[in-house]
Design a protein around this motif. Sequence first.
Motif, PDB file in Angstrom:
ATOM      1  N   LEU A   1     -15.916  19.871 -67.292  1.00 31.76           N
ATOM      2  CA  LEU A   1     -15.460  21.259 -67.226  1.00 31.76           C
ATOM      3  C   LEU A   1     -16.438  22.145 -66.452  1.00 31.76           C
ATOM      4  CD1 LEU A   1     -13.937  21.830 -70.768  1.00 31.76           C
ATOM      5  CD2 LEU A   1     -12.740  21.633 -68.580  1.00 31.76           C
ATOM      6  N   ALA A   2     -17.612  21.628 -66.159  1.00 31.40           N
ATOM      7  CA  ALA A   2     -18.580  22.380 -65.358  1.00 31.40           C
ATOM      8  C   ALA A   2     -18.028  22.675 -63.963  1.00 31.40           C
ATOM      9  CB  ALA A   2     -19.890  21.611 -65.257  1.00 31.40           C
ATOM     10  N   HIS A   3     -17.004  21.941 -63.535  1.00 33.99           N
ATOM     11  CA  HIS A   3     -16.440  22.101 -62.196  1.00 33.99           C
ATOM     12  C   HIS A   3     -15.165  22.935 -62.164  1.00 33.99           C
ATOM     13  CE1 HIS A   3     -19.360  19.319 -60.702  1.00 33.99           C
ATOM     14  NE2 HIS A   3     -18.918  18.350 -61.478  1.00 33.99           N
ATOM     15  N   VAL A   4     -14.800  23.514 -63.282  1.00 33.35           N
ATOM     16  CA  VAL A   4     -13.509  24.198 -63.373  1.00 33.35           C
ATOM     17  C   VAL A   4     -13.376  25.366 -62.386  1.00 33.35           C
ATOM     18  CG1 VAL A   4     -14.060  25.845 -65.215  1.00 33.35           C
ATOM     19  CG2 VAL A   4     -11.754  24.889 -65.057  1.00 33.35           C
ATOM     20  N   LEU A   5     -14.455  25.996 -62.013  1.00 30.96           N
ATOM     21  CA  LEU A   5     -14.385  27.141 -61.107  1.00 30.96           C
ATOM     22  C   LEU A   5     -14.356  26.754 -59.625  1.00 30.96           C
ATOM     23  CD1 LEU A   5     -16.739  29.646 -62.946  1.00 30.96           C
ATOM     24  CD2 LEU A   5     -14.237  29.600 -62.915  1.00 30.96           C
TER      25      LEU A   5
ATOM     26  N   VAL B   1       2.790  24.469 -50.176  1.00 28.84           N
ATOM     27  CA  VAL B   1       1.838  23.372 -50.079  1.00 28.84           C
ATOM     28  C   VAL B   1       1.091  23.247 -51.402  1.00 28.84           C
ATOM     29  CG1 VAL B   1      -0.163  22.448 -48.835  1.00 28.84           C
ATOM     30  CG2 VAL B   1       1.547  23.799 -47.600  1.00 28.84           C
ATOM     31  N   VAL B   2       1.070  22.029 -51.935  1.00 29.76           N
ATOM     32  CA  VAL B   2       0.235  21.717 -53.084  1.00 29.76           C
ATOM     33  C   VAL B   2      -0.983  21.005 -52.525  1.00 29.76           C
ATOM     34  CG1 VAL B   2       0.055  20.473 -55.274  1.00 29.76           C
ATOM     35  CG2 VAL B   2       2.262  21.439 -54.569  1.00 29.76           C
ATOM     36  N   ILE B   3      -2.162  21.526 -52.825  1.00 27.09           N
ATOM     37  CA  ILE B   3      -3.411  20.932 -52.342  1.00 27.09           C
ATOM     38  C   ILE B   3      -4.148  20.374 -53.545  1.00 27.09           C
ATOM     39  CG2 ILE B   3      -5.654  21.352 -51.262  1.00 27.09           C
ATOM     40  CD1 ILE B   3      -3.714  21.937 -49.170  1.00 27.09           C
ATOM     41  N   GLY B   4      -4.335  19.060 -53.586  1.00 24.03           N
ATOM     42  CA  GLY B   4      -5.058  18.420 -54.674  1.00 24.03           C
ATOM     43  C   GLY B   4      -6.352  17.805 -54.173  1.00 24.03           C
ATOM     44  N   THR B   5      -7.406  17.969 -54.955  1.00 18.07           N
ATOM     45  CA  THR B   5      -8.704  17.432 -54.558  1.00 18.07           C
ATOM     46  C   THR B   5      -9.524  17.034 -55.776  1.00 18.07           C
ATOM     47  OG1 THR B   5     -10.747  17.869 -53.335  1.00 18.07           O
ATOM     48  CG2 THR B   5      -9.773  19.725 -54.506  1.00 18.07           C
ATOM     49  N   PRO B   6     -10.266  15.962 -55.644  1.00 23.30           N
ATOM     50  CA  PRO B   6     -11.293  15.721 -56.657  1.00 23.30           C
ATOM     51  C   PRO B   6     -12.442  16.698 -56.380  1.00 23.30           C
ATOM     52  CG  PRO B   6     -11.377  14.014 -54.977  1.00 23.30           C
ATOM     53  CD  PRO B   6     -10.217  14.903 -54.644  1.00 23.30           C
ATOM     54  N   VAL B   7     -13.175  17.018 -57.413  1.00 24.64           N
ATOM     55  CA  VAL B   7     -14.334  17.901 -57.242  1.00 24.64           C
ATOM     56  C   VAL B   7     -15.589  17.048 -57.194  1.00 24.64           C
ATOM     57  CG1 VAL B   7     -15.693  19.758 -58.264  1.00 24.64           C
ATOM     58  CG2 VAL B   7     -13.194  19.826 -58.369  1.00 24.64           C
ATOM     59  N   TYR B   8     -16.336  17.223 -56.110  1.00 22.63           N
ATOM     60  CA  TYR B   8     -17.619  16.561 -55.928  1.00 22.63           C
ATOM     61  C   TYR B   8     -18.668  17.645 -55.693  1.00 22.63           C
ATOM     62  CZ  TYR B   8     -14.684  12.504 -54.759  1.00 22.63           C
ATOM     63  OH  TYR B   8     -13.755  11.502 -54.780  1.00 22.63           O
ATOM     64  N   LYS B   9     -19.761  17.606 -56.419  1.00 22.09           N
ATOM     65  CA  LYS B   9     -20.854  18.564 -56.219  1.00 22.09           C
ATOM     66  C   LYS B   9     -20.345  20.012 -56.257  1.00 22.09           C
ATOM     67  CE  LYS B   9     -23.765  15.232 -54.820  1.00 22.09           C
ATOM     68  NZ  LYS B   9     -24.261  14.397 -55.818  1.00 22.09           N
ATOM     69  N   ALA B  10     -19.433  20.287 -57.186  1.00 17.89           N
ATOM     70  CA  ALA B  10     -18.880  21.627 -57.420  1.00 17.89           C
ATOM     71  C   ALA B  10     -18.046  22.163 -56.254  1.00 17.89           C
ATOM     72  CB  ALA B  10     -19.977  22.614 -57.784  1.00 17.89           C
ATOM     73  N   ALA B  11     -17.498  21.289 -55.425  1.00 17.51           N
ATOM     74  CA  ALA B  11     -16.663  21.732 -54.313  1.00 17.51           C
ATOM     75  C   ALA B  11     -15.536  20.722 -54.079  1.00 17.51           C
ATOM     76  CB  ALA B  11     -17.495  21.886 -53.053  1.00 17.51           C
ATOM     77  N   TYR B  12     -14.582  21.115 -53.254  1.00 22.01           N
ATOM     78  CA  TYR B  12     -13.505  20.205 -52.900  1.00 22.01           C
ATOM     79  C   TYR B  12     -14.040  19.094 -52.010  1.00 22.01           C
ATOM     80  CZ  TYR B  12     -13.287  23.273 -48.792  1.00 22.01           C
ATOM     81  OH  TYR B  12     -13.589  24.004 -47.676  1.00 22.01           O
ATOM     82  N   SER B  13     -13.266  18.038 -51.851  1.00 20.56           N
ATOM     83  CA  SER B  13     -13.746  16.845 -51.148  1.00 20.56           C
ATOM     84  C   SER B  13     -14.006  17.098 -49.662  1.00 20.56           C
ATOM     85  CB  SER B  13     -12.746  15.696 -51.305  1.00 20.56           C
ATOM     86  OG  SER B  13     -11.611  15.901 -50.483  1.00 20.56           O
ATOM     87  N   GLY B  14     -14.970  16.371 -49.127  1.00 21.87           N
ATOM     88  CA  GLY B  14     -15.268  16.428 -47.705  1.00 21.87           C
ATOM     89  C   GLY B  14     -14.095  15.949 -46.871  1.00 21.87           C
ATOM     90  N   LEU B  15     -13.332  15.012 -47.407  1.00 19.54           N
ATOM     91  CA  LEU B  15     -12.149  14.513 -46.704  1.00 19.54           C
ATOM     92  C   LEU B  15     -11.129  15.637 -46.521  1.00 19.54           C
ATOM     93  CD1 LEU B  15     -10.702  12.056 -45.496  1.00 19.54           C
ATOM     94  CD2 LEU B  15      -9.783  11.608 -47.780  1.00 19.54           C
TER      95      LEU B  15
ATOM     96  N   TRP C   1      -5.013  24.832 -61.050  1.00 22.63           N
ATOM     97  CA  TRP C   1      -5.302  24.145 -62.306  1.00 22.63           C
ATOM     98  C   TRP C   1      -6.332  23.054 -62.088  1.00 22.63           C
ATOM     99  CZ3 TRP C   1      -4.332  25.821 -66.931  1.00 22.63           C
ATOM    100  CH2 TRP C   1      -4.569  24.967 -68.017  1.00 22.63           C
ATOM    101  N   PHE C   2      -7.277  22.965 -63.008  1.00 17.60           N
ATOM    102  CA  PHE C   2      -8.280  21.908 -63.014  1.00 17.60           C
ATOM    103  C   PHE C   2      -7.946  20.963 -64.152  1.00 17.60           C
ATOM    104  CE2 PHE C   2     -12.151  20.000 -64.629  1.00 17.60           C
ATOM    105  CZ  PHE C   2     -12.765  19.533 -63.478  1.00 17.60           C
ATOM    106  N   THR C   3      -7.921  19.668 -63.860  1.00 19.20           N
ATOM    107  CA  THR C   3      -7.611  18.655 -64.862  1.00 19.20           C
ATOM    108  C   THR C   3      -8.770  17.682 -64.990  1.00 19.20           C
ATOM    109  OG1 THR C   3      -5.257  18.804 -64.323  1.00 19.20           O
ATOM    110  CG2 THR C   3      -5.969  16.834 -65.496  1.00 19.20           C
TER     111      THR C   3
END
Length: 184
Positions: free
Chosen positions: A112-116, A71-85, A138-140
Motif C-alpha cells: 500500500l506504500a505505492h497507492v499514490l 483508454v484504460v491504462i494499467g501498470t505495475p508500480v516499481y519504485k513508486a512509479a509506473y513501469s518504464g515499459l 484504482w490501486f490493487t
Amino acid sequence: MAAVLSVSGSPSPTSRTNRLLRHLDDRLRRQGHEVTPLEVRTLPAEALLGADLQHPAIVAAADLFARADGVVIGTPVYKAAYSGLLKSLLDVLPQYALSGKTVLPLATGGSLAHVLAIDYALRPVLSSMGAAHIVPGWFTLDRDITRGDGTPVVAPATAEALANVTDRFSAALSGRTTELAATG
C-alpha cells in the motif's frame, strides 16, 4: 457504445496487471463496449527504446489510441512509479494522443506504500497528453489478483471496488459518446 483501448504496461507475460485488465475488459464488454487489449511488452523493444516513430508497430499502436473513445491504462508500480515499459510507449505517442479521451488509470503493486503512484506519477503524464477526463483510478494489491482455471480471480472486496471504478468509467464514456453524438 464506446471503443476502449485497454493498455497493459507490464513487462511480464504472467502479470497480475494483465489479469486485472482482462477482468475489467470482460465487465466493459458486458456493458456493450468494444474493448481492444494492447500489451506494450509485445511491441518491439528497439522501436520503443529507439523512438522509431515510423516503425509499423508504433504506428499501429498510435492508431489504436487515435481510434479509442476511452483508454484504460494499467501498470505495475516499481519504485513508486509506473513501469518504464509504459513510459517508453507514452514517450513515442503523439503529444496529445489522449486528447478528448476518457482515461481510467490502474496500478498493481505489492504494498500500500505505492497507492499514490497513480495520482503523483501517472495522472500528470496522462493529463499532459490531453486526456479530457481522467476518472478516479484504482490501486490493487498483487495478493488480491490470482489465477483460477485460466481466468483471473480477484478477491471479493477488490472485485466490488473495481466494479464501481469500471462502472464510473463506463458511465463517463457513455456520457461522452452521447454528448459527441448530439454535437455531431
